[in-house]
Scaffold this motif. Structure first.
Motif, PDB file in Angstrom:
ATOM      1  N   LYS A   9      31.011  53.623  31.230  1.00  0.00           N
ATOM      2  CA  LYS A   9      32.135  53.088  31.998  1.00  0.00           C
ATOM      3  C   LYS A   9      32.706  51.873  31.289  1.00  0.00           C
ATOM      4  O   LYS A   9      31.985  51.092  30.675  1.00  0.00           O
ATOM      5  CB  LYS A   9      31.693  52.707  33.411  1.00  0.00           C
ATOM      6  N   SER A  10      34.015  51.708  31.401  1.00  0.00           N
ATOM      7  CA  SER A  10      34.681  50.576  30.785  1.00  0.00           C
ATOM      8  C   SER A  10      34.483  49.335  31.667  1.00  0.00           C
ATOM      9  O   SER A  10      34.770  49.355  32.854  1.00  0.00           O
ATOM     10  CB  SER A  10      36.170  50.897  30.639  1.00  0.00           C
ATOM     11  N   ILE A  11      33.992  48.270  31.054  1.00  0.00           N
ATOM     12  CA  ILE A  11      33.663  47.041  31.777  1.00  0.00           C
ATOM     13  C   ILE A  11      34.501  45.893  31.220  1.00  0.00           C
ATOM     14  O   ILE A  11      34.610  45.714  30.009  1.00  0.00           O
ATOM     15  CB  ILE A  11      32.164  46.688  31.610  1.00  0.00           C
ATOM     16  N   TRP A  12      35.084  45.103  32.127  1.00  0.00           N
ATOM     17  CA  TRP A  12      35.789  43.885  31.743  1.00  0.00           C
ATOM     18  C   TRP A  12      34.808  42.733  31.820  1.00  0.00           C
ATOM     19  O   TRP A  12      34.131  42.544  32.815  1.00  0.00           O
ATOM     20  CB  TRP A  12      36.966  43.637  32.684  1.00  0.00           C
ATOM     21  N   HIS A  13      34.710  41.958  30.748  1.00  0.00           N
ATOM     22  CA  HIS A  13      33.792  40.824  30.688  1.00  0.00           C
ATOM     23  C   HIS A  13      34.625  39.556  30.533  1.00  0.00           C
ATOM     24  O   HIS A  13      35.394  39.420  29.592  1.00  0.00           O
ATOM     25  CB  HIS A  13      32.838  40.983  29.507  1.00  0.00           C
ATOM     26  N   CYS A  14      34.468  38.631  31.463  1.00  0.00           N
ATOM     27  CA  CYS A  14      35.207  37.373  31.441  1.00  0.00           C
ATOM     28  C   CYS A  14      34.775  36.545  30.240  1.00  0.00           C
ATOM     29  O   CYS A  14      33.589  36.376  29.994  1.00  0.00           O
ATOM     30  CB  CYS A  14      34.968  36.602  32.737  1.00  0.00           C
ATOM     31  N   LYS A  15      35.744  36.012  29.487  1.00  0.00           N
ATOM     32  CA  LYS A  15      35.392  35.219  28.318  1.00  0.00           C
ATOM     33  C   LYS A  15      34.992  33.792  28.691  1.00  0.00           C
ATOM     34  O   LYS A  15      34.497  33.050  27.861  1.00  0.00           O
ATOM     35  CB  LYS A  15      36.521  35.214  27.295  1.00  0.00           C
ATOM     36  N   TYR A  16      35.214  33.394  29.949  1.00  0.00           N
ATOM     37  CA  TYR A  16      34.856  32.053  30.392  1.00  0.00           C
ATOM     38  C   TYR A  16      33.481  31.991  31.051  1.00  0.00           C
ATOM     39  O   TYR A  16      32.880  30.927  31.124  1.00  0.00           O
ATOM     40  CB  TYR A  16      35.901  31.527  31.384  1.00  0.00           C
ATOM     41  N   CYS A  17      33.018  33.090  31.582  1.00  0.00           N
ATOM     42  CA  CYS A  17      31.718  33.125  32.244  1.00  0.00           C
ATOM     43  C   CYS A  17      31.089  34.504  32.018  1.00  0.00           C
ATOM     44  O   CYS A  17      31.626  35.323  31.299  1.00  0.00           O
ATOM     45  CB  CYS A  17      31.851  32.824  33.739  1.00  0.00           C
ATOM     46  N   SER A  18      29.981  34.761  32.629  1.00  0.00           N
ATOM     47  CA  SER A  18      29.275  36.029  32.386  1.00  0.00           C
ATOM     48  C   SER A  18      29.619  37.114  33.399  1.00  0.00           C
ATOM     49  O   SER A  18      28.941  38.131  33.455  1.00  0.00           O
ATOM     50  CB  SER A  18      27.761  35.782  32.393  1.00  0.00           C
ATOM     51  N   THR A  19      30.670  36.924  34.178  1.00  0.00           N
ATOM     52  CA  THR A  19      31.035  37.898  35.203  1.00  0.00           C
ATOM     53  C   THR A  19      31.553  39.186  34.573  1.00  0.00           C
ATOM     54  O   THR A  19      32.307  39.160  33.604  1.00  0.00           O
ATOM     55  CB  THR A  19      32.120  37.308  36.131  1.00  0.00           C
ATOM     56  N   GLU A  20      31.145  40.314  35.138  1.00  0.00           N
ATOM     57  CA  GLU A  20      31.594  41.621  34.676  1.00  0.00           C
ATOM     58  C   GLU A  20      32.203  42.397  35.835  1.00  0.00           C
ATOM     59  O   GLU A  20      31.719  42.316  36.965  1.00  0.00           O
ATOM     60  CB  GLU A  20      30.426  42.428  34.110  1.00  0.00           C
ATOM     61  N   TYR A  21      33.270  43.141  35.553  1.00  0.00           N
ATOM     62  CA  TYR A  21      33.925  44.001  36.541  1.00  0.00           C
ATOM     63  C   TYR A  21      34.207  45.340  35.884  1.00  0.00           C
ATOM     64  O   TYR A  21      34.466  45.408  34.675  1.00  0.00           O
ATOM     65  CB  TYR A  21      35.262  43.411  37.004  1.00  0.00           C
ATOM     66  N   ARG A  22      34.184  46.395  36.675  1.00  0.00           N
ATOM     67  CA  ARG A  22      34.612  47.700  36.161  1.00  0.00           C
ATOM     68  C   ARG A  22      36.114  47.650  35.943  1.00  0.00           C
ATOM     69  O   ARG A  22      36.855  47.105  36.756  1.00  0.00           O
ATOM     70  CB  ARG A  22      34.290  48.801  37.157  1.00  0.00           C
TER      71      ARG A  22
END
Length: 80
Positions: A9-22
């Motif tokens: 699955k494609s995951i978006w990773h925030c460049k400012y913190c470690s948060t991930e979202y689909r």
């Protein structure tokens, strides 16, 4: 914004913190995260482009109403 693949699955990773979202969650979730957590407004750049396009379209319509006296620039380099 960074996209990764995790478990197929494609995951978006925030460049400012470690948060991930689909990625399938849409852009609203990402925009809300950036605004609420990092005070980054990504919609302002899009609004600026939209405003610029609207101004260009309005100017084109205004110029078209000037009649045959209005000369357009020839962008192809040929005589016009």
């Amino acid at each position: 914004m960074r996209l990764f693949f995790k478990d197929g699955k494609s995951i978006w990773h925030c460049k400012y913190c470690s948060t991930e979202y689909r990625e399938s969650g849409g852009t609203t979730v990402v925009a809300n995260h950036l605004m609420q957590q990092h005070n980054v407004n990504i919609s302002s750049a899009q609004e600026a482009r939209t405003t610029s396009m609207q101004v260009n379209i309005a100017e084109a319509f205004k110029n078209s109403r000037q009649g045959p006296e209005y000369k357009r620039r020839c962008l192809s380099g040929g005589a016009g």
